[in-house]
Design an enzyme around this catalytic site. Structure first.
Site, short mmCIF file in Angstrom:
data_model
loop_
_atom_site.label_atom_id
_atom_site.label_comp_id
_atom_site.label_asym_id
_atom_site.label_seq_id
_atom_site.Cartn_x
_atom_site.Cartn_y
_atom_site.Cartn_z
N THR A 1 37.68 35.80 4.60
CA THR A 1 37.24 36.44 3.36
C THR A 1 37.65 35.58 2.18
OG1 THR A 1 39.29 37.74 3.24
CG2 THR A 1 37.38 38.80 4.27
N ASP B 1 37.23 37.06 -1.35
CA ASP B 1 36.67 38.14 -2.15
C ASP B 1 36.72 37.85 -3.65
OD1 ASP B 1 36.44 39.36 0.29
OD2 ASP B 1 37.96 40.91 -0.08
N GLN C 1 29.61 45.80 0.24
CA GLN C 1 30.90 46.13 -0.35
C GLN C 1 31.08 45.35 -1.64
OE1 GLN C 1 33.30 48.41 0.50
NE2 GLN C 1 34.29 47.80 -1.41
N GLN D 1 32.40 41.62 -2.23
CA GLN D 1 32.19 40.89 -0.98
C GLN D 1 30.72 40.53 -0.78
OE1 GLN D 1 33.96 43.10 2.34
NE2 GLN D 1 35.78 41.83 2.15
N TYR E 1 30.74 37.87 1.96
CA TYR E 1 31.09 38.40 3.27
C TYR E 1 30.01 39.33 3.81
CZ TYR E 1 34.08 40.63 6.83
OH TYR E 1 34.61 41.11 8.01
N TYR F 1 37.47 49.89 9.36
CA TYR F 1 38.85 49.51 9.06
C TYR F 1 39.68 49.56 10.34
CZ TYR F 1 38.15 49.50 4.02
OH TYR F 1 37.73 49.20 2.74
N ILE F 2 40.20 48.40 10.74
CA ILE F 2 40.97 48.26 11.96
C ILE F 2 42.41 47.89 11.60
CG2 ILE F 2 41.14 47.10 14.19
CD1 ILE F 2 38.61 48.82 13.86
#
Length: 241
Positions: free
Chosen positions: A86, A88, A141, A144, A147, A179-180
């Site tokens: 990323t 961002d 998002q 992002q 991304y 979301y992990i």
């Protein structure tokens, strides 16, 4: 002889869980990584899974890296495109470098890696290509654009390539995690996590890397031979397609 699986970004986070799950399922696994030598050494020491260093954004490095993997472990039957970065920034502040670095790793890297193993899979009439995309490739998002664009591109790549591989016994699928609970997500301020992120997830918790890994293990298996061109969402109900 065990089938060979290569996992990019495979020594940390979701990638590490995928590598471990595939080894437990009986595959001979090789894990690629880009830069953290200490983490890669620790991962190999703990799991016995060999690691190989190169940047997926570099086509020639991918070609050399896959040659090294195949010399050490064997021809690649299962490729998991997991490596990602990323950079961002809100779009009006995003630099060309931030755009190009993310596209280079997260989208072009998928081409670079898949291109190295596609011919062998076609020759052997078997292959599994599994790409880890993202919920943000589905819904977008703020901050992002780079991304989200790359991860959405991974989904188009998956659908197109699945049509080419089907008659050669190759399936091509994608997974979109939400979301992990990786180091990156756990580093988010607890208040932000509790007040802004978890309330968006109907199941009320973060996902676990092992939950993504189990999807990969299934998609890699013979039992999943009729599934191709698919995108599997694993986001706790946060976003429906």
């Amino acid at each position: 002889m065990a089938r060979v699986a290569l996992v990019t970004g495979g020594s940390r986070g979701i990638g590490a869980a995928i590598s471990v799950a595939l080894k437990a399922a009986g595959y001979s696994v090789a894990a690629n990584y880009a830069g953290n030598d200490d983490a890669a050494k620790a991962f190999t020491a703990e799991t016995g899974i060999p690691t190989f260093k190169w940047s997926v954004a570099d086509y020639e490095a991918c070609a050399a890296g896959v040659r090294d993997v195949e010399a050490a472990v064997g021809p690649v039957d299962v490729l998991v495109n997991n490596a990602g970065i990323t950079r961002d920034a809100m779009f009006h502040k995003m630099t060309p470098a931030q755009w190009n670095e993310v596209i280079g790793t997260n989208l072009t890297g998928v081409f670079n890696m898949t291109h190295q193993v596609w011919g062998g899979m076609r020759d052997r009439k078997f292959g599994r290509v599994i790409t880890i995309s993202s919920i943000n490739g589905q819904k977008g998002q703020a901050g992002q654009a780079n991304y989200s664009a790359a991860k959405a591109g991974d989904l188009g790549f998956t659908k197109a390539l699945a049509q080419e591989g089907a008659r050669a016994g190759i399936t091509v699928n994608a997974i979109c995690p939400g979301y992990i609970a990786t180091e990156m997500v756990k580093a988010i301020d607890e208040k932000v996590l509790a007040e802004r992120i978890l309330p968006q997830i109907p199941v009320g918790r973060l996902g676990e890397p092992e939950e993504i890994a189990r999807i990969v293990a299934f998609l890699a298996s013979d039992e999943a031979g009729f599934i191709t061109g698919s995108t599997i969402t694993a986001n706790g109900g946060q976003f429906f397609v």
